[in-house]
Design an enzyme around this catalytic site. Structure first.
Site, PDB file in Angstrom:
ATOM      1  N   PHE A  83       0.842  -1.193   0.000  1.00 17.38           N
ATOM      2  CA  PHE A  83       0.000   0.000   0.000  1.00 17.38           C
ATOM      3  C   PHE A  83       0.879   1.246   0.000  1.00 17.38           C
ATOM      4  CE2 PHE A  83      -4.260  -1.639   1.928  1.00 17.38           C
ATOM      5  CZ  PHE A  83      -4.295  -2.637   0.961  1.00 17.38           C
ATOM      6  N   GLU A  84       0.651   2.126  -0.954  1.00 15.63           N
ATOM      7  CA  GLU A  84       1.444   3.337  -1.091  1.00 15.63           C
ATOM      8  C   GLU A  84       0.522   4.543  -1.218  1.00 15.63           C
ATOM      9  OE1 GLU A  84       4.383   2.922  -4.167  1.00 15.63           O
ATOM     10  OE2 GLU A  84       4.960   0.904  -3.530  1.00 15.63           O
ATOM     11  N   GLY A  85       1.122   5.706  -1.477  1.00 10.90           N
ATOM     12  CA  GLY A  85       0.340   6.917  -1.670  1.00 10.90           C
ATOM     13  C   GLY A  85      -0.507   7.242  -0.461  1.00 10.90           C
TER      14      GLY A  85
END
Length: 638
Positions: free
Chosen positions: A423-425
């Site tokens: 999971f990024e951003g």
């Protein structure tokens, strides 16, 4: 992880923010800072330097009885910084300007440090206190934390001349100490402070705490032994002794002693301490570490594993690599990526790269057959969820349940071994007021934890669960956590910590991305920069030693086991910012597993069981002549 060579939005933002002087944008206005309104404070012209006044404090507001005492030590900074601790070397005692006497504090915010200087003071429960001081220069705060009734503070955005700040508070029914602090603000000029004062009833004299009881050892690994004991009234810290030698000091009632030899018996004792001194050692307990070859619970991996991401659903400058063509060097293959139908749907989909984009893509049947062949050879194949473009926010129970169902469908269809969470951003962030990683309240965090636990329970002990957060979401939590106690910070700071902590018993591997990162402060309170051995040593040491979250010793993120940790790196200069030359990678491994080639940063232990390396990506390694995997194969783990 990202599909093209462009810098990711978070990386660019972090680099810009740090260059501008902190976690918050340098252009932020006073109205947008953590506190909405400035407190009223009287200003006064600075008199000529005079002797510090004799202590004759007024009584704290609302208190009756005996005269109150001055509780701060060296509040006028006449004996340099005696009694005070300033972050990152930000504070110094100066002889000009001063309000009275010959000394004052000058503190300079720099980078991600807000020049916080603090002193912990013993107080009485359920008592009233007055905190005051004089400041000038840039943005300046004066406050007290740990009061038991809510933190108190006062501040001024700037003061051309000496300005008095004052506030009052009452301690909680169990409060025996508070921390008085000053600090500035990121990217603002230096501030000065003088004649700081805390008045109120002094604490009863401290007594040396009793010896801790109930010391017990948990299940050892080959290199570590977990310990726990009962709390002791009046203790502010505990010291663990290994074979009679001080091993570590903690504030809680548990610790994991790491860096041990396999199949070896050790004796452990613990003491309790406070300002009055240290208790006698507890009765000893003996624990034997596991043999090196003894497998632990959960999915089996090689003692030292190589993890790589395979671009399975897209192509970029590195080209498409078929599953059957992945060399045997790779022990864990993460399929990049499963992505949501929308940010909040929780509905994850995965499909092979379209033939128009990847002319050499195999058929789904060939792909599944190649996965089975890898598994027959002892390899693990996982679906990786997220990446640069695949932001996932499980904001509702419905999204959580859809996530579980859709991920399970992918795992079942392709016969996969587990899940990688990338999971990024803005996938993970913390709501204002969610300040304790041990008890998260933010829905997107709580629902993700629940979903991962459900998947683990559904597939059993053989389920492989890995995570690939960026440093912003993990190690930055040493300085900042969420939006902070007053709001205003980036709410993503440290947001992976509650997920990692809640799943530490189910987590197979954590491989933080030590790339596409701005400078990060290590446990030495110095900033470290990506691209060299020093960065990987400092970042990995934080995971294997543990750290106080946002500097709060009462909220300590415990160490992970070394076999749960791998170092994340780009496979080549094309793969991402922060590529580390092979010689520097070897230095990092030597330092962390053998205590050699450590350079300027000295880790807090030695971990021969460190699991290995992760890289973005298999495709970029192939593009670069397999340099990364060949160097991993050649490294002598001993």
């Amino acid at each position: 992880m990202y599909r093209t060579r462009r810098t990711r939005p978070l990386a660019a933002a972090l680099a810009a923010v740090l260059a501008a002087g902190g976690l918050l944008a340098a252009a932020q206005t006073a109205e947008a800072r953590p506190h909405r309104t400035a407190p009223s404070a009287a200003t006064a012209p600075a008199p000529a330097p005079a002797p510090k006044p004799a202590t004759a404090p007024a009584r704290a507001a609302g208190r009756t009885g005996a005269a109150d005492a001055e509780l701060l030590r060296n509040g006028g900074f006449e004996t340099a910084l005696d009694g005070w601790t300033c972050t990152a070397g930000s504070g110094t005692a100066v002889t000009s300007p001063t309000r009275t006497g010959t000394g004052a504090l000058k503190a300079v915010p720099a980078g991600g440090d807000n020049a916080r200087c603090s002193q912990t003071v013993a107080v009485r429960p359920d008592s009233a206190y007055t905190l005051s001081g004089w400041v000038r220069g840039g943005y300046a705060y004066l406050g007290a934390s740990g009061t038991g009734t809510g933190d108190t503070y006062t501040w001024t955005p700037s003061a051309a001349d000496w300005q008095r700040l004052t506030t009052t508070f009452r301690t909680g029914p169990a409060t025996t100490s508070v921390t008085v602090h000053t600090h500035g603000w990121y990217g603002t000029p230096a501030y000065h402070a003088d004649d700081l004062s805390l008045t109120g009833p002094g604490a009863d004299p401290a007594t040396i705490p009793d010896t801790p009881g109930g010391l017990a050892a948990g299940t050892p690994t080959a290199t570590s032994v977990p310990l726990a004991w009962r709390p002791v009234d009046g203790a502010t810290g505990y010291t663990v002794y290994r074979d009679g030698v001080r091993a570590q000091t903690v504030t809680g009632t548990s610790a994991t002693v790491t860096g041990l030899a396999a199949d070896t018996a050790y004796t452990f004792q613990v003491t309790a301490s406070n300002s009055a001194g240290e208790s006698p050692k507890s009765p000893a307990v003996t624990a034997r570490t596991a043999p090196r070859d003894t497998p632990g619970p959960g999915p089996q991996l090689p003692a030292h594993a190589l993890v790589g991401y395979l671009h399975a659903s897209f192509a970029n400058g590195s080209g498409y690599t078929r599953m059957a063509d992945v060399p045997d060097s790779w022990d864990v293959i993460n399929l990049a990526f499963g992505e949501p139908t929308s940010v909040t749907s929780g509905d994850i989909r995965f499909a092979l790269c379209p033939r128009a984009e990847c002319p050499n893509v195999e058929s789904p049947e060939e792909f599944k057959a190649a996965i089975k062949a890898k598994q027959a050879a002892g390899k693990k194949v996982l679906i990786s969820i997220g990446g640069q473009n695949g932001q996932v926010r499980l904001a509702t129970p419905a999204a959580r349940d859809t996530f579980v169902a859709s991920v399970s469908k992918i795992i079942d269809e392709y016969g996969l071994d587990g899940l990688d969470v990338d999971f990024e951003g803005h996938s993970l962030s913390l709501d204002t007021g969610d300040t304790d990683f041990r008890k998260p309240t933010t829905p997107v965090v709580v629902h993700l934890i629940s979903a991962l636990k459900t998947l683990k329970a559904r597939y059993g002990d053989g389920f492989v669960l890995t995570m690939a957060p960026e440093t912003f979401f993990v190690q930055l939590g040493y300085q900042f956590y969420g939006s902070g106690p007053w709001g205003g910070q980036d709410p993503r700071a440290g947001a992976y910590l509650p997920v990692i902590h809640a799943l530490r018993d189910d987590l197979t591997l954590l491989h933080v991305q030590d790339y596409n990162s701005g400078p990060i402060m290590g446990l030495d309170n110095q900033y470290h920069h990506m691209g060299g051995a020093d960065f990987h040593i400092a970042m990995t040491d934080m995971l294997l030693t543990g750290f106080p979250v946002a500097g709060d010793a009462s909220r300590f993120f415990p160490a992970l086991r070394p076999e749960q940790v791998a170092i994340g790196l780009p496979a080549s200069p094309n793969a991402g910012n922060g590529h580390t030359p092979p010689a520097e990678v070897a230095k990092a491994l030597n330092c962390l597993t053998r205590n050699t080639d450590c350079g300027s940063y000295r880790p807090h232990g030695t971990w021969p069981a460190l699991r290995g390396l992760m890289t973005w990506s298999v495709n970029w390694d192939r593009f670069n002549g397999w340099e990364f995997s060949r160097n991993f194969d050649a490294y002598d783990w001993r």
